[in-house]
Design a protein around this motif. Structure first.
Motif: not given
Length: 128
Positions: A89-118
């Protein structure tokens, strides 16, 4: 004036990409990401970028190899907040900000969304 704004935005983007945040949990991140758990495979060095623009993830569906680092960059003028249940879960990202995650999870599909704009949804599919 446009050059100054562009340089400022670029500086903020670079600053956001270099800050490591949080402890425990899964993956690595900036802007509120979490640390890497012990016993997970090391990164492949591969990277991928998802742009947040026009209230959409571009690309919305991404396939990466396990160990790939994905960076989401907010190109919108409004804030966004990313959440992938049980993964990050990222913090709130303003314009120009970024969030980075390295996927060490097991193979599979991982859905995600914006909690502000579902209605903003995407999926990262991890392969072995």
């Amino acid at each position: 004036m446009k050059q100054i704004i562009l340089l400022l935005a670029l500086g903020l983007l670079l600053l956001g990409c270099t800050q490591q945040g949080g402890t425990g949990g899964y993956g690595t991140g900036t802007q509120g990401g979490t640390g890497t758990p012990s016993g997970t495979p090391s990164g492949t060095g591969a990277t991928s970028t998802v742009h947040i623009s026009g209230y959409a993830f571009q690309p919305a569906d991404l396939t990466v190899k396990q160990g790939t680092t994905v960076t989401w960059v907010n190109d919108d003028s409004v804030p966004h907040h990313l959440k992938m249940n049980g993964v990050f879960e990222s913090s709130t990202l303003s314009n120009g900000q970024s969030y980075t995650h390295t996927f060490t999870e097991a193979p599979g599909s991982y859905p995600y969304s914006c909690t502000i704009h579902p209605s903003m949804q995407g999926t990262v599919t991890v392969t072995g």
